[in-house]
Design a protein around this motif. Structure first.
Motif, PDB file in Angstrom:
ATOM      1  N   VAL A 198       0.829  -1.196   0.000  1.00  0.00           N
ATOM      2  CA  VAL A 198       0.000   0.000   0.000  1.00  0.00           C
ATOM      3  C   VAL A 198       0.869   1.253   0.000  1.00  0.00           C
ATOM      4  N   PHE A 199       1.995   1.213   0.714  1.00  0.00           N
ATOM      5  CA  PHE A 199       2.859   2.391   0.780  1.00  0.00           C
ATOM      6  C   PHE A 199       3.541   2.644  -0.564  1.00  0.00           C
ATOM      7  N   ASP A 200       3.850   1.569  -1.281  1.00  0.00           N
ATOM      8  CA  ASP A 200       4.407   1.735  -2.627  1.00  0.00           C
ATOM      9  C   ASP A 200       3.381   2.409  -3.537  1.00  0.00           C
ATOM     10  N   GLY A 201       2.102   2.038  -3.353  1.00  0.00           N
ATOM     11  CA  GLY A 201       1.049   2.677  -4.139  1.00  0.00           C
ATOM     12  C   GLY A 201       0.917   4.156  -3.815  1.00  0.00           C
ATOM     13  N   LYS A 240      13.049   0.106   5.335  1.00  0.00           N
ATOM     14  CA  LYS A 240      14.281   0.848   5.029  1.00  0.00           C
ATOM     15  C   LYS A 240      14.067   1.940   3.985  1.00  0.00           C
ATOM     16  N   GLN A 241      12.905   1.933   3.346  1.00  0.00           N
ATOM     17  CA  GLN A 241      12.651   2.899   2.278  1.00  0.00           C
ATOM     18  C   GLN A 241      12.049   4.185   2.844  1.00  0.00           C
ATOM     19  N   LEU A 242      12.514   5.309   2.338  1.00  0.00           N
ATOM     20  CA  LEU A 242      11.983   6.612   2.720  1.00  0.00           C
ATOM     21  C   LEU A 242      11.853   7.457   1.461  1.00  0.00           C
ATOM     22  N   HIS A 243      10.623   7.823   1.135  1.00  0.00           N
ATOM     23  CA  HIS A 243      10.361   8.682  -0.019  1.00  0.00           C
ATOM     24  C   HIS A 243       9.989  10.071   0.489  1.00  0.00           C
ATOM     25  N   ARG A 244      10.591  11.103  -0.098  1.00  0.00           N
ATOM     26  CA  ARG A 244      10.286  12.485   0.279  1.00  0.00           C
ATOM     27  C   ARG A 244       9.840  13.268  -0.955  1.00  0.00           C
ATOM     28  N   TYR A 245       8.820  14.075  -0.778  1.00  0.00           N
ATOM     29  CA  TYR A 245       8.323  14.905  -1.876  1.00  0.00           C
ATOM     30  C   TYR A 245       8.012  16.294  -1.326  1.00  0.00           C
ATOM     31  N   GLY A 246       8.281  17.314  -2.103  1.00  0.00           N
ATOM     32  CA  GLY A 246       8.034  18.671  -1.655  1.00  0.00           C
ATOM     33  C   GLY A 246       9.077  19.117  -0.639  1.00  0.00           C
ATOM     34  N   ASN A 247       8.716  20.033   0.242  1.00  0.00           N
ATOM     35  CA  ASN A 247       9.618  20.572   1.256  1.00  0.00           C
ATOM     36  C   ASN A 247       9.512  19.755   2.532  1.00  0.00           C
ATOM     37  N   CYS A 248      10.586  19.018   2.832  1.00  0.00           N
ATOM     38  CA  CYS A 248      10.595  18.105   3.966  1.00  0.00           C
ATOM     39  C   CYS A 248      11.868  18.297   4.785  1.00  0.00           C
ATOM     40  N   PRO A 249      11.843  17.886   6.062  1.00  0.00           N
ATOM     41  CA  PRO A 249      13.090  17.821   6.826  1.00  0.00           C
ATOM     42  C   PRO A 249      14.043  16.802   6.209  1.00  0.00           C
ATOM     43  N   GLU A 250      15.273  16.766   6.740  1.00  0.00           N
ATOM     44  CA  GLU A 250      16.256  15.804   6.264  1.00  0.00           C
ATOM     45  C   GLU A 250      15.843  14.378   6.662  1.00  0.00           C
ATOM     46  N   VAL A 281       5.588  15.798   1.925  1.00  0.00           N
ATOM     47  CA  VAL A 281       5.106  14.527   2.465  1.00  0.00           C
ATOM     48  C   VAL A 281       6.242  13.516   2.434  1.00  0.00           C
ATOM     49  N   ALA A 282       6.307  12.692   3.463  1.00  0.00           N
ATOM     50  CA  ALA A 282       7.289  11.604   3.534  1.00  0.00           C
ATOM     51  C   ALA A 282       6.549  10.289   3.725  1.00  0.00           C
ATOM     52  N   ILE A 283       7.022   9.255   3.014  1.00  0.00           N
ATOM     53  CA  ILE A 283       6.414   7.922   3.087  1.00  0.00           C
ATOM     54  C   ILE A 283       7.497   6.952   3.535  1.00  0.00           C
ATOM     55  N   ILE A 284       7.238   6.273   4.630  1.00  0.00           N
ATOM     56  CA  ILE A 284       8.221   5.358   5.208  1.00  0.00           C
ATOM     57  C   ILE A 284       7.674   3.936   5.148  1.00  0.00           C
ATOM     58  N   GLU A 285       8.512   3.019   4.657  1.00  0.00           N
ATOM     59  CA  GLU A 285       8.200   1.597   4.743  1.00  0.00           C
ATOM     60  C   GLU A 285       9.502   0.838   4.917  1.00  0.00           C
ATOM     61  N   PRO A 338       4.919  -4.941  11.810  1.00  0.00           N
ATOM     62  CA  PRO A 338       6.211  -5.148  12.475  1.00  0.00           C
ATOM     63  C   PRO A 338       7.329  -4.271  11.932  1.00  0.00           C
ATOM     64  N   VAL A 339       7.178  -3.750  10.721  1.00  0.00           N
ATOM     65  CA  VAL A 339       8.225  -2.889  10.159  1.00  0.00           C
ATOM     66  C   VAL A 339       7.803  -1.435  10.294  1.00  0.00           C
ATOM     67  N   ASP A 340       8.791  -0.516  10.324  1.00  0.00           N
ATOM     68  CA  ASP A 340       8.497   0.908  10.372  1.00  0.00           C
ATOM     69  C   ASP A 340       7.687   1.305   9.141  1.00  0.00           C
ATOM     70  N   ASN A 341       6.645   2.081   9.344  1.00  0.00           N
ATOM     71  CA  ASN A 341       5.841   2.532   8.214  1.00  0.00           C
ATOM     72  C   ASN A 341       5.084   3.776   8.613  1.00  0.00           C
ATOM     73  N   GLY A 342       4.669   4.547   7.656  1.00  0.00           N
ATOM     74  CA  GLY A 342       3.857   5.712   7.950  1.00  0.00           C
ATOM     75  C   GLY A 342       3.905   6.743   6.852  1.00  0.00           C
TER      76      GLY A 342
END
Length: 747
Positions: A342-345, A368-378, A362-366, A427-431
């Protein structure tokens, strides 16, 4: 003065017993009455000045000695019928003056309050007041926006009451309040749009506003009038004046009013459900006494306004939600269409995600993967923030002032002063984390918000006093973004719900696919192995004929080897059948084909097959069935159950033992029992006998552990149940039930 001393004074102020002041305002008289005899228990000390009766002469006397028998009977009828809210004021004349009596009961005591009756108050307004009130309520209901609703309310209440200032004060989530509408005389200082610190209305005062719709102070410069006696005679406790119209208020509040330039006030609570939403606050430069009937009208306006606010806010919230639905549907489709997760979608639709909450990044975490779009923190800052959010345990989090709750957020408040986040319980980090940048703005306070109270000297030492300055105090607010709306929070919650549903559907699909793959593998393996086993058995039979056991020594050895091969092949066939049955039971697809069966015939077939095995060990094998028993069952599968249970009993029963098999009717079922005199099963093992791969290894080196599991599956597929009882050294009993064939009724 030490800071801790100042804090102690603040705490004392917050704990001031405003419900139990022990005094009233001087414009009226208060009495407490016993029930049912209506004797006077307490009276305010000003009864001598207003009613020309001393407090001491009234205490312990029946109420009728003060107001007459007729009026006392009315009070008795109201109290007995518990009709306080419906009763009209009691009109009495005492000491040559007209008074209105108001009655209520609180904490098991009657409280009777008398106020001067104002016959000539604003005749211009009172003439036709009922119709004016009706028209005003119609205007309230016709308001198209919340702001229009507020403006109508303050304008009309000012016209009805004549107060110099009427304003609506709304409580904010942070505790402070803001004036959102105001109708004031030209000479009055304007407060519209200003913020007031939370300390202006302490928590205990808010609670009192929540439970009591209206409070009036005709003259803030009054001297409190004590009650006589000070404590309730019946309880020895101070009198709770929470619902008293005449209750004396905190002297700090009276000074606060005078500092604001008003001597008279009236406050009407605005409620949203059971929570205090705000206040209609009225103030006048000169003392002003508003009659009871007009106060009731104002209270009605407050109640109608509360309902209108709740209804219009609900409509606004519904509109906010509807605006998000199309975007949410598109994101739901993106999650469904993703091949991976779902996070890949969601990561494929960053613009939709940002549009959903009007965010700057917006940031998408799943994992080890972290996707960042727009203006985000590091990335490291996002990971640290996400860990803090996970530790907080909130599935959906929102803040428009992140640094106030998460101090490291100050490092990146320029791009992320506001954060809205959601995560799934995996069980894995996501959000998903949405960010809003800092939106510096000037907040206009009424006075310095950091100094809502000051100190002054008195005969008793230092004491707190309310602030004297209400000049506009401009404060630049840093580290704050635009607030997340209800619609934004709804969107995050709905996206989380949708992600959970999609993620669960993926898991179910994967499990179904795994089960199908396993079933197919078992079926293929069983099919592919069954043919070779059949060939091996046939070849063994042919070879057996060629090598007679009566032949030479070499021929006997070959014959023995062939016997072993035949037994192994037969064993493998049994295992393959067990694997197929186990797979079907686990998948919930084990099918039986029940027909009507005669129990006695089943027992005869079982005896003919199994009796030779029992005779080899000298075991007495007996079958006993009630005559005429018939069951609904699959003959092949039920024979498999009996064979398995009886075979186990023979295997684990010592020589010269006995095994009894019985069947008897039990209402709509037939109860089968297989009892042996064998070695028994250990108590700690008994609960697990029907588990997969459970086996009693002693005396059973070749057991697969699937026999009883399959037996249980067959019984349950017939709609029956199976239980086991055992005692070490004394044997075991297995009982199972099968539905009987019901006899057709004859009429």
């Amino acid at each position: 003065m030490k800071p801790e001393d100042f804090e102690e004074l603040l705490a004392n102020c917050a704990d001031e017993p405003i419900r139990f002041p022990g005094a009233i305002q001087p414009h009226g008289v208060l009495l407490t009455l016993s029930e049912p005899d209506l004797h006077i228990l307490q009276v305010s000390a000003n009864v001598a000045a207003l009613f020309n009766n001393t407090a001491e002469s009234l205490l312990g006397q029946p109420l009728h000695t003060l107001i007459g028998v007729e009026h006392a009977e009315v009070v008795h009828a109201i109290a007995e019928g518990d009709t306080f809210s419906e009763a009209a004021p009691l009109h009495v004349t005492l000491n040559g003056r007209d008074f209105e009596g108001l009655l209520h009961r609180h904490q098991q005591v009657l409280v009777l309050e008398f106020e001067p009756r104002l016959k000539d108050f604003r005749p211009r307004v009172l003439k036709g007041r009922t119709s004016d009130l009706g028209k005003m309520l119609q205007r309230l209901q016709a308001a198209k926006t919340l702001q229009a609703l507020y403006e109508i309310s303050v304008t009309e209440i000012q016209a009805m009451t004549g107060y110099d200032r009427v304003l609506i004060y709304r409580f904010e989530e942070e505790g402070h309040g803001q004036v959102i509408a105001e109708a004031s005389a030209p000479s009055m200082e304007r407060f519209n749009g200003l913020f007031f610190p939370a300390s202006d209305i302490p928590e205990q005062a808010r609670e009192l506003y929540r439970t009591n719709w209206l409070r009036i102070i005709p003259n803030a410069a009054y001297e409190p009038v004590p009650l006589v006696p000070k404590l309730r005679p019946d309880t020895g406790q101070p009198l709770d004046l929470s619902f008293s119209t005449l209750r004396s208020v905190s002297p700090v509040h009276c000074q606060y009013m005078q500092n604001m330039g008003v001597l008279s006030s009236m406050s009407i609570s605005l409620m949203k459900g059971d929570k205090l939403w705000g206040l209609i606050s009225c103030g006048n430069r000169e003392p002003l006494m508003v009659p009871h009937d007009l106060r009731v009208a104002c209270q009605t306006i407050g109640q109608v306004l509360s309902l209108q606010i709740s209804a219009m806010e609900a409509l606004d919230l519904s509109r906010q939600r509807e605006e998000k639905l199309e975007t949410l549907a598109q994101l739901d489709q993106a999650m469904k269409a993703s091949e991976h997760s779902v996070f890949d979608g969601l990561a494929q639709q960053p613009r939709l995600l940002m549009d959903l909450t009007v965010s700057g990044g917006v940031a998408i975490i799943e994992d080890k993967q972290l996707h960042r779009y727009g203006n985000c923190p590091e990335p490291a800052q996002i990971r640290a923030l996400h860990k803090w959010l996970q530790d907080s345990g909130e599935p959906v989090f929102s803040s428009h002032n992140l640094a106030s709750v998460y101090p490291p957020g100050a490092e990146f408040q320029r791009v992320a002063s506001g954060v809205l986040a959601m995560s799934l319980p995996k069980p894995v980090d996501n959000g998903v984390l949405w960010f809003r940048p800092e939106a510096k703005e000037n907040i206009h306070w009424s006075g310095d918000p950091k100094k809502p109270l000051a100190l002054e000297s008195s005969d008793a030492g230092l004491r707190l006093r309310p602030r004297t300055s209400f000049e506009i105090w401009k404060v630049e607010m840093a580290g704050i973004s635009t607030q997340w709306s209800h619609g934004d929070r709804f969107a995050a919650n709905d996206l989380r719900r949708s992600a959970l549903e999609n993620d669960l559907a993926r898991q179910v699909l994967r499990e179904q696919q795994a089960m199908r793959a396993r079933d197919e593998l078992v079926a293929v393996v069983s099919h592919d192995l069954r043919n070779p086993m059949t060939v091996i058995s046939m070849l063994c039979g042919m070879m057996q004929k060629a090598f007679s056991s009566d032949g030479p020594h070499t021929s006997r050895r070959i014959s023995s080897a062939i016997d072993t091969m035949q037994q192994a092949a037969a064993r493998m066939n049994v295992l393959l059948e067990d694997l197929l049955d186990t797979s079907k039971i686990e998948a919930g697809r084990y099918m039986v084909k029940p027909v009507a069966l005669d129990v006695s015939q089943m027992f005869e077939e079982a005896y003919s097959l199994l009796a030779p095995l029992a005779l080899e060990k000298g075991i007495d094998l007996s079958f006993n069935a009630e005559p005429g028993l018939q069951i609904n069952g699959d003959p092949e599968r039920l024979f498999q159950v009996l064979s398995n249970l009886i075979g186990n009993a023979i295997k684990f029963t010592p020589r010269q033992g006995n095994i009894g098999i019985s069947a008897m009717s039990n209402g709509e079922e037939i109860v089968f029992s297989v009892r042996d005199s064998g070695e028994g099963i250990a108590p700690e093992q008994l609960p697990h006998v029907f588990d997969r791969y459970w086996t009693q290894t002693e005396n059973n080196p070749t057991g697969s552990g699937l026999g009883l599991y399959i037996t249980q599956g067959i019984v349950q597929a017939h709609g029956g149940r199976i239980v086991a009882e055992s005692e070490l050294g004394r044997g075991s009993e297995f009982r199972f039930t099968v539905p009987k064939v019901m006899e057709e009724s004859h009429t």
